[in-house]
Design an enzyme around this catalytic site. Structure first.
Site, PDB file in Angstrom:
ATOM      1  CD1 TRP A  65      -2.727   1.691   0.631  1.00 27.30           C
ATOM      2  CD2 TRP A  65      -1.353   2.366   2.262  1.00 27.30           C
ATOM      3  NE1 TRP A  65      -3.112   2.952   1.002  1.00 27.30           N
ATOM      4  CE2 TRP A  65      -2.292   3.397   2.011  1.00 27.30           C
ATOM      5  CE3 TRP A  65      -0.375   2.568   3.245  1.00 27.30           C
ATOM      6  CZ2 TRP A  65      -2.282   4.609   2.694  1.00 27.30           C
ATOM      7  CZ3 TRP A  65      -0.372   3.776   3.940  1.00 27.30           C
ATOM      8  CH2 TRP A  65      -1.325   4.774   3.665  1.00 27.30           C
ATOM      9  CG  ASP A 116     -12.595  10.206  -1.706  1.00 23.74           C
ATOM     10  OD1 ASP A 116     -12.657   9.203  -0.964  1.00 23.74           O
ATOM     11  OD2 ASP A 116     -11.923  10.238  -2.757  1.00 23.74           O
ATOM     12  CG  ASP A 117     -15.296   6.743   2.344  1.00 19.02           C
ATOM     13  OD1 ASP A 117     -16.512   6.664   2.514  1.00 19.02           O
ATOM     14  OD2 ASP A 117     -14.477   5.910   2.787  1.00 19.02           O
ATOM     15  CD1 TRP A 159     -15.090   0.253  -8.348  1.00 19.69           C
ATOM     16  CD2 TRP A 159     -16.955   0.726  -9.473  1.00 19.69           C
ATOM     17  NE1 TRP A 159     -15.865  -0.879  -8.360  1.00 19.69           N
ATOM     18  CE2 TRP A 159     -17.014  -0.620  -9.046  1.00 19.69           C
ATOM     19  CE3 TRP A 159     -18.017   1.251 -10.205  1.00 19.69           C
ATOM     20  CZ2 TRP A 159     -18.090  -1.446  -9.343  1.00 19.69           C
ATOM     21  CZ3 TRP A 159     -19.086   0.426 -10.505  1.00 19.69           C
ATOM     22  CH2 TRP A 159     -19.117  -0.913 -10.065  1.00 19.69           C
ATOM     23  CG  ASP A 160     -11.603   3.270  -3.022  1.00 21.43           C
ATOM     24  OD1 ASP A 160     -10.716   2.453  -3.293  1.00 21.43           O
ATOM     25  OD2 ASP A 160     -11.476   4.162  -2.159  1.00 21.43           O
ATOM     26  CG  ASP A 206      -4.647   5.712  -0.969  1.00 19.21           C
ATOM     27  OD1 ASP A 206      -5.264   6.263  -1.896  1.00 19.21           O
ATOM     28  OD2 ASP A 206      -5.171   4.907  -0.183  1.00 19.21           O
TER      29      ASP A 206
END
Ligand code: DGJ
Length: 729
Positions: free
Chosen positions: A199, A366-367, A477-478, A548
Site C-alpha cells: 500500500w 470522496d468517501d 470506483w474504490d 494513495d
C-alpha cells in the site's frame, strides 16, 4: 494478412511491424509447438528448430521415450499429467476423479480483426489493424476442445493470446487450471523484471537473475494487488532502456493471477501467465465453454523503451475506450485528504468556490457522503445520501458546484458491505463468508458476494440511481480490501471454486452496465490507491488512481514502474498537501505540480487552507496542464534516468509523434555539494531537426541533444524539479 499458414511446412507465422512469432505442427499426433518469437523474419523456414529428426523428439518415431518428449518439447499450450514435468497451463479433473490431458491440432481459422471475449475486457481492433488465428485443438479422450486464440497487431508490436475451453464430452468436468498464454523457449541467460509493492508503494521495478526452477509474481488476493503485478518480462543480461531483448507479458485481468517463468533441467524457459490456481475449480457442463482472459505479449529488440512504446500504443489505441479515450480530462480537486470524513455541503462548497477561481474544473466528493458513514468502520452498502451532512441534498450540492462552472464527481465503493450497515442487518448472507464461520474483517468491512445476480442488480441500481439523481460527471470506483473466507451462501458445493473468478466477472459486468447507461461519465478506478491498476480495469476506465501516496518523491518510483507498461494518460496523479499525509515529507509545491503533470493531474488538499504562496501557484499549474497535456497524453514516453537506480535524480521525456515537440521532466531528489550541472541525453528526437528550448534563445540540433546531450544546471536544493520544453525551431 499479418498471419500466414505455410501448409507444406505446417507452420503458422504471425507478424507485427518488427516482430515474428512462429508455431509448428508436429508429427502424426499434431502436437502444437512453439518455434520462434523475436525480430521480424522475412522467411519462415524454421521448422528444423522443432528438432523432429532427433530422438526422442517425436513419439511416432520413438514411443518408448514419450515421457522424455513431453518433458522437453516446446509446447504452445502445455497440458499436464502425461509426462511434462514443467508446470503446465492446463489441468482438469473428470467426474470420476481422473486427471491428465493432451492437446492435438484439428483445424484453424485465420481472419481479419479481433473477436471480443465473452464477459471479459480485451484489446480490440478491426481488420485494418489486426488479424486473428484460432487454432482448434482437441483431447478426444477427455472430451476437451481447446481454441488457442492469437491476434497480431499491424500498428503495434504486440500479440495477444487467450484460450477457450469447451466440453465436447458426455459428462461435466472440473477445470482446475486454465492459463492463458505460454512461451517455451531457450534461456538466453535472462534476467527477470517484475513489479512489486505494498500500500502506498505500488509497482516498484525489480530486476533479478532468472535461476533454475520456478519464479515469478502472483496474487490470490482477489485483485491484481498492491504487492505484485500481472506483468513479467524476461530480458537478456545486456538489456538497458535502449538495447537488448525483452519478452514481456501483461494480463488483461483484475483478479488472481500467476505470472511465472520456469527454467528447466535442459535450460529452456517456460514463461506463462493466467488465472491463479488458488481455490480455482470451474465446473464445465457438456457443451459449455470457459473463456480464459487475455494476455498481451510484447517482444522488443530495442530494450525496455521498445517494450514500453508497444504497450503504450496498444493500450491507447486498442484498449482504452469511451468519451475520454483521446480527450483531456477535467482538472479535479478531491476532498479526501482535505477533510477525510469531516465535511458538509458548506465545506465542500467553500473548497469549490476557491478552486473554481483558480481554474480547477471539477469537485470530487470522496468517501463519507452516504448512510451513517462518519468513519471507515460502517455504512458501506447504504448508498443513500446523508442529508445531515449534505444539507439540501445531493442535487442541491451538484447544482451549486455546476453554477460555479465546475463539474461534479462522486466516490463509491460498490463491492463492499460493512457489518455495521442497514444492508448487512437486512442481508447478512450477502457477504462473502464461509457459511457458519465469522468472516475476517478488513478495514471493518466485508466483500459482497457478487456471484449472486440479485446482489449485482442491487449494487447497480444503488449506484445508478444516485447518478441519475443529479448531474454527476465522474465516478471514483474504490475497492479497499482483499477477498478472504472464500465462500458463498448460494453457490452449490461443486461450484464454490468459481467464486473468485465469478466475482471479477461481476465487477466487469457492473462497470460495463455503468459505462453503457452513462456513456459520458468519466470513470476512475481505484483500490486503496493502486491495487487494481491493470489492463482489465483500463478497459472500463481511462484512468486509475495510481497510489494513495501523493508525495512527489515517492511518486517517482511508483509512476516509473506504472509507466513501464501504462500510458501517462492513465495514471491518476494529484498535488497533495504537505507535510505529506503518508510519509510526512515536505516538498516544494512546484515540484508536486510537475510530478503530477505526468499523470491525469488534479489536487487533493484543502485549497482554502494551504499557504497563500502555494495557492498563488495553482493558476500557473493549471495553465501548464492545459499547455502540455495533449503532448503528455498523446506523445511517446521515454525514461532517461531513474531515481530508484541512481538515488539522486529522475528524468523522463515525452516526444510528440511528429517529433516537433518534447517535454523533459527533471527532478533533483538530493543535491550534492560542488556540483554545477548534469548532462542528460534526450531520446527519439529528429536528428535533423533544430529545437529551441522554450524561454531560451539558443537552438540545438536533435542529434546534438540526443548524442552529445543537454546541460541541466543544478536547480539548487533537494526535491527540486524542472520542466524543459523543446519546440522545433
Ligand atoms: C482509498 C482511496 O485510495 C482514497 O483515495 C480514498 O478514496 C479512500 N479509499 C476513501 O476511503
Amino acid at each position: 494478412m499479418s498471419i500466414t499458414y505455410f501448409e507444406k511446412e505446417r507452420i503458422f507465422k504471425l507478424d507485427t511491424p518488427n516482430t515474428s512469432y512462429m508455431i509448428g505442427l508436429v508429427d502424426e499426433e499434431n502436437f502444437v509447438g512453439h518455434i520462434y518469437y523475436g525480430k521480424r523474419l522475412a522467411g519462415h523456414e524454421a521448422g528444423y528448430l522443432m528438432r523432429t529428426q532427433e530422438p526422442p523428439f517425436v513419439p511416432s518415431k520413438n514411443n518408448r521415450e514419450r515421457c522424455s518428449f513431453y518433458d522437453c518439447f516446446p509446447f504452445e499450450y502445455p497440458t499436464g499429467g502425461l509426462g511434462d514435468y514443467r508446470d503446465s497451463c492446463f489441468s482438469l479433473r473428470t467426474a470420476n476423479g481422473n486427471v491428465g490431458s493432451s492437446l492435438s491440432y484439428v483445424s484453424h481459422k485465420i481472419y481479419g480483426g479481433k473477436p471480443a471475449l465473452e464477459g471479459l475486457p480485451a484489446t480490440f481492433g478491426e481488420a485494418d489493424t489486426c488479424d486473428t488465428l484460432e487454432l482448434i485443438c482437441e483431447d478426444k479422450h477427455a472430451g476437451i476442445e481447446y481454441v488457442l486464440i492469437y491476434t497480431a497487431f499491424k500498428d503495434t508490436d504486440a500479440i495477444t493470446r487467450s484460450v477457450r475451453i469447451r466440453n465436447i464430452g458426455n459428462e461435466p468436468f472440473y477445470l482446475t487450471k486454465v492459463y492463458s498464454a505460454c512461451i517455451d523457449m531457450d534461456n538466453k541467460d535472462f534476467d527477470m523484471i517484475t513489479l512489486h509493492g505494498s500500500w502506498a508503494r505500488e509497482r516498484h521495478i525489480q530486476r533479478k537473475t532468472l535461476g533454475f526452477g520456478m519464479q515469478g509474481a502472483t496474487s490470490f488476493r482477489g485483485k491484481s494487488s498492491h504487492q505484485n503485478h500481472p506483468f513479467l518480462a524476461l530480458v537478456t543480461k545486456n538489456t538497458t532502456q535502449e538495447t537488448g531483448e525483452v519478452y514481456a507479458m501483461n494480463f488483461v485481468y483484475s483478479g488472481n493471477f500467476c505470472a511465472q517463468a520456469e527454467v528447466s533441467q535442459f535450460d529452456s524457459v517456460r514463461m506463462a501467465m493466467g488465472i491463479h490456481t488458488e481455490n480455482f475449480c470451474w465446473k464445465l457442463e457438456c457443451g459449455k465453454s470457459f473463456q480464459a482472459p487475455e494476455v498481451v505479449m510484447v517482444y522488443s529488440a530495442t530494450g525496455l523503451d521498445g517494450m514500453t512504446t508497444a504497450f503504450h500504443r496498444l493500450y491507447k489505441k486498442h484498449l482504452i475506450r469511451g468519451e475520454y479515450k483521446d480527450k483531456k480530462r477535467p482538472i479535479l480537486i478531491n476532498n479526501w485528504e482535505a477533510t477525510y470524513f469531516n465535511f458538509d455541503t458548506e465545506k465542500l462548497l467553500s473548497i469549490a468556490r476557491e478552486a473554481s477561481k483558480l481554474g480547477i474544473e471539477m469537485l470530487v466528493m470522496d468517501d463519507g457522503w452516504f448512510g451513517k458513514r462518519n468513519s471507515d468502520n460502517c455504512a458501506l452498502g447504504d448508498w443513500y445520501v446523508n442529508e445531515d451532512k449534505l444539507q439540501g441534498g445531493l442535487k442541491y450540492l451538484v447544482d451549486e458546484v455546476n453554477k460555479l462552472g465546475m463539474k461534479f464527481g462522486i466516490w463509491f465503493e460498490p463491492e463492499m458491505i460493512s457489518p455495521d450497515s442497514d444492508l448487512y442487518r437486512e442481508h447478512p448472507d450477502w457477504a462473502i463468508a464461509i457459511p457458519g464461520r465469522k468472516a475476517t474483517e478488513s478495514r471493518q468491512q466485508y466483500v459482497l458476494d457478487l456471484s449472486r445476480p440479485e446482489i449485482v442488480d442491487y449494487v447497480y441500481e444503488r449506484v445508478a440511481s444516485v447518478l441519475r439523481s443529479a448531474n454527476i460527471e465522474y465516478v471514483k470506483w474504490d475497492m479497499n480490501r482483499e477477498l478472504t473466507d472464500l465462500g458463498s451462501y448460494c453457490l452449490p458445493a461443486d461450484r464454490q471454486g468459481e467464486l473468485y473468478h465469478r466475482y471479477v466477472l461481476a465487477v466487469y459486468e457492473l462497470q460495463d452496465r455503468l459505462t453503457k447507461e452513462f456513456p459520458h461519465l468519466l470513470l476512475e478506478n481505484c483500490s486503496g490507491g493502486g491495487a487494481r491498476f491493470d489492463p482489465g480495469m483500463l478497459y472500463f476506465s481511462p484512468q486509475i488512481w495510481c497510489s494513495d501516496d501523493a508525495d512527489a518523491i515517492e511518486r517517482l518510483s511508483i509512476q516509473e514502474g506504472t509507466a513501464l507498461i501504462y500510458p501517462l494518460s492513465t495514471m491518476g496523479a494529484h498535488v497533495a498537501d504537505c507535510p505529506n499525509h503518508t510519509v510526512g515529507r515536505v516538498t516544494p509545491f512546484e515540484t508536486r505540480g510537475i510530478v503530477a503533470l505526468a499523470g491525469t493531474f488534479g489536487y487533493e488538499l484543502d485549497v482554502t487552507k494551504i499557504p497563500q504562496a502555494d495557492r498563488d501557484m495553482i493558476p500557473e499549474q493549471v495553465a501548464m496542464y492545459h499547455k502540455y497535456n495533449d503532448l503528455v497524453r498523446q506523445g511517446d514516453y521515454y525514461r532517461i534516468a531513474s531515481y530508484s537506480e541512481n538515488h539522486q535524480y529522475d528524468c523522463w521525456e515525452v516526444v510528440s509523434e511528429d517529433k516537433k515537440e518534447a517535454l523533459v521532466t527533471y527532478v533533483q531528489v538530493l543535491n550534492r555539494p560542488n556540483f554545477k550541472s548534469r548532462r542528460i541525453y534526450l531520446k527519439e528526437l529528429d536528428a535533423n531537426k533544430l529545437y529551441r528550448i522554450e524561454g531560451e534563445e539558443a537552438v540545438y540540433s536533435g542529434e546534438l541533444l540526443m548524442y552529445a546531450g543537454l546541460q541541466v544546471p543544478n536547480p539548487w536544493g533537494d526535491f527540486q524539479a524542472r520542466l524543459i520544453h523543446l519546440i522545433e525551431a
